[in-house]
Design a protein around this motif. Sequence first.
Motif, PDB file in Angstrom:
ATOM      1  N   THR A   1      62.292  38.761  21.879  1.00  0.00           N
ATOM      2  CA  THR A   1      61.587  39.243  20.694  1.00  0.00           C
ATOM      3  C   THR A   1      60.645  38.168  20.170  1.00  0.00           C
ATOM      4  OG1 THR A   1      63.386  40.735  20.073  1.00  0.00           O
ATOM      5  CG2 THR A   1      61.879  40.085  18.326  1.00  0.00           C
TER       6      THR A   1
ATOM      7  N   CYS B   1      57.788  48.384  20.722  1.00  0.00           N
ATOM      8  CA  CYS B   1      58.373  47.808  19.501  1.00  0.00           C
ATOM      9  C   CYS B   1      59.797  48.294  19.236  1.00  0.00           C
ATOM     10  CB  CYS B   1      57.490  48.065  18.283  1.00  0.00           C
ATOM     11  SG  CYS B   1      55.836  47.355  18.422  1.00  0.00           S
TER      12      CYS B   1
ATOM     13  N   LEU C   1      65.504  39.808  15.952  1.00  0.00           N
ATOM     14  CA  LEU C   1      64.642  39.673  14.787  1.00  0.00           C
ATOM     15  C   LEU C   1      65.465  39.264  13.561  1.00  0.00           C
ATOM     16  CD1 LEU C   1      61.810  40.069  13.498  1.00  0.00           C
ATOM     17  CD2 LEU C   1      62.512  42.423  12.997  1.00  0.00           C
TER      18      LEU C   1
ATOM     19  N   TYR D   1      60.154  43.622   9.997  1.00  0.00           N
ATOM     20  CA  TYR D   1      59.743  44.463  11.124  1.00  0.00           C
ATOM     21  C   TYR D   1      58.480  45.253  10.771  1.00  0.00           C
ATOM     22  CZ  TYR D   1      59.793  48.167  14.640  1.00  0.00           C
ATOM     23  OH  TYR D   1      59.435  49.039  15.635  1.00  0.00           O
TER      24      TYR D   1
ATOM     25  N   THR E   1      64.380  45.299  18.888  1.00  0.00           N
ATOM     26  CA  THR E   1      64.046  43.908  18.531  1.00  0.00           C
ATOM     27  C   THR E   1      65.338  43.206  18.100  1.00  0.00           C
ATOM     28  OG1 THR E   1      63.459  44.736  16.331  1.00  0.00           O
ATOM     29  CG2 THR E   1      61.664  44.403  17.887  1.00  0.00           C
TER      30      THR E   1
ATOM     31  N   PHE F   1      56.754  43.821  21.095  1.00  0.00           N
ATOM     32  CA  PHE F   1      57.531  43.141  20.047  1.00  0.00           C
ATOM     33  C   PHE F   1      58.855  42.674  20.636  1.00  0.00           C
ATOM     34  CE2 PHE F   1      58.504  43.688  15.175  1.00  0.00           C
ATOM     35  CZ  PHE F   1      58.935  42.378  15.122  1.00  0.00           C
ATOM     36  N   GLY F   2      59.740  43.633  20.936  1.00  0.00           N
ATOM     37  CA  GLY F   2      60.957  43.334  21.685  1.00  0.00           C
ATOM     38  C   GLY F   2      60.722  43.580  23.167  1.00  0.00           C
TER      39      GLY F   2
ATOM     40  N   THR G   1      57.621  36.632  14.546  1.00  0.00           N
ATOM     41  CA  THR G   1      56.555  37.318  13.825  1.00  0.00           C
ATOM     42  C   THR G   1      55.689  36.374  12.995  1.00  0.00           C
ATOM     43  OG1 THR G   1      58.021  37.767  11.958  1.00  0.00           O
ATOM     44  CG2 THR G   1      57.916  39.427  13.701  1.00  0.00           C
TER      45      THR G   1
ATOM     46  N   GLU H   1      61.465  34.374  19.022  1.00  0.00           N
ATOM     47  CA  GLU H   1      62.286  34.234  17.823  1.00  0.00           C
ATOM     48  C   GLU H   1      63.421  33.235  18.063  1.00  0.00           C
ATOM     49  OE1 GLU H   1      64.122  35.348  13.992  1.00  0.00           O
ATOM     50  OE2 GLU H   1      62.094  35.366  14.801  1.00  0.00           O
TER      51      GLU H   1
END
Length: 643
Positions: free
Chosen positions: A264, A296, A302, A320, A299, A220-221, A267, A237
């Motif tokens: 990141t 994860c 985000l 998240y 992040t 994720f991150g 999503t 992102e």
Amino acid sequence: MSEKHPLQLFPGPKVLVRSEGRFHLPARGSIVLAGEAGRAVLPAARRLQLTLSQVLQLNHTLSIGTRPSIRSVHHFSYSPMLPAQGYEILVDKRGIAVTYSSPEGAYYATATLKQILQHYGRDLPFLHISDQPDFAARGLMIDISRNKIPKLETLYRLIDFMADLKLNQLQLYIEGSPFAYESFPQVWELETPVTGEEILLLDAYCRERYIELVPNQNSFGHMEGWLTRPEFNALAEIPEGFMLPEHMYDHEMYPEGLFMHPGTFHTGNPEVLELLGTMYDDLLPYFTSKHFNVGCDETYELGLGKSKTAAEAVGKGQLYLSFLQKIHGLVLERGKTMQFWGDIIIQHPELIPQLPKDIIAMEWGYSAAHPFEADTLKFREAGIPFYVCPGTSSWNSLTGRSDNMLANLRSAAVHGKNNGAIGYLITDWGDFGHWQHLPASYAGFAYGAAVAWNVENSLEADVASYLNTSVFRDRSGLIGQLLLDLGNYYKLESGINRPNDTEMSMLLRTPLHQVQLVGKLTGEHFEHIEQYMEEIEVRLEQLELECSDAGLVMEEISNGIHFVKHAVKLARIKKQLAGGSGSLDAALIRRQIKDLDLLLHHYRQLWLQRNRPGGLEQSVSKLVRLRAEYTGLAAELAVPAAL
């Protein structure tokens, strides 16, 4: 019964009772497994057989079942009454009896017997040990993503180290390209990654020692290694990168702010899940473990870029959680139990009850004061299983931060046990180049393993003695305390509390003309650190190591000391630059360049002893930049003299 050097088992067992009498190991005898069912503990029996050969030069044969012609010296027997992973050892006039409820328990008994045999030789006191672990999962996580990817033989050495300490889980932290993804050869083709075939070898080596090799891949991150590439940049992102929010970085170190490359995932882009699915399918088939750590954590951006509108509508925490649940779906499809770092969800405690109940939260924190008690309670109250994940405090330190390390590992164990943690994971990171050498982490590995096995009896465990006798085999008995003391040089710095950092390490990473960091450092600080290091160097000459890598260990310690000493000289130069460079001269800077050249030359040589070449130049890049800055400063200082 008095002894000059009483037995100190490490980790300390739950119960150890000594009694009068001794058993002398005969030259010939058998290691007996009680019946056909005893085959399950053949790995433990063979380990004991190898220990007897290596430590005492005894050749005791293996036997399944008892018979009159066999002299049973060591006897393994099964008992369903013992707890999982538990064991008992009884030494009396009949010999050594090991009772177990699982093959793992028998194997841990042989780890204890190894220390007993090393301590007493063939003349063993009568004793009874009853033992079991406090944490079912006791792991070690090695960062192989910050430039430094160990060779296979280095990892094998670590796995053997873990087996002696009854650790049963190993994770190799992956972000970027330390693994050779078969679907994405362009990502790692210029590197020296771990291959799938090597994972197969490591997995088998671990299983032989009852260690679970758990796949670990951030998802994720911390995706900079992928999102900075043109073919994946659109999945970010904030594709162009961003300035880290002010509350997230050290303003003294980054006075003009800290720019971050895109790291990141966005999503809302369905291609992200497609990419993760392919990465998982490249990685996971090589592991037999049923667990998978998807990361994860951190992040940072985000909700600050493409998902800003969505974050404003539902909240950043919900954004998240929603993506975490989608990753959970990918993991379930592949038959794994998902582990994830808990730092983001803990900021939104109201959402913790919405986590899937089959997920495992990894509660991490690396300062002595990290709130393990409060944070783990949130997971416990929500019915979410969790690990506590402290660290070795070795990264960004050059030689460690011993007192912080011990307090951090201790706190995680105490509060983790009290609040019902199902696992304890010792983390060892490599931020900003992974400059610390492996021996800087050994004390953290050992102490963490001790408190993970038995919190109450290991809080004051003599880690220095264990390092002396069982790791480095130091006849002088000095290296354990030397490493702990070397890791405490940070206490002689300005006293500013810097999480995950020492000031000397930070000085080496920042531009030469950035002088804010030396504001609270004085000449007295520099003198104390230099004197401290000189005393360590004198003690270093007294060591008498007999481990197989003794020469390398000595050089690694010496190089770590060199790092600190060079940083002190750099701090003096920065201090003079802060007050105007009138007292500096070109000759001083040229000497500093020569010293850095020696440091770098030695560091490169040592790196290649334990690690792959890929990542080495990235690791030293900030030091190479520093050398160029020295050269520029020397040229500036030489100009007035030439006029």
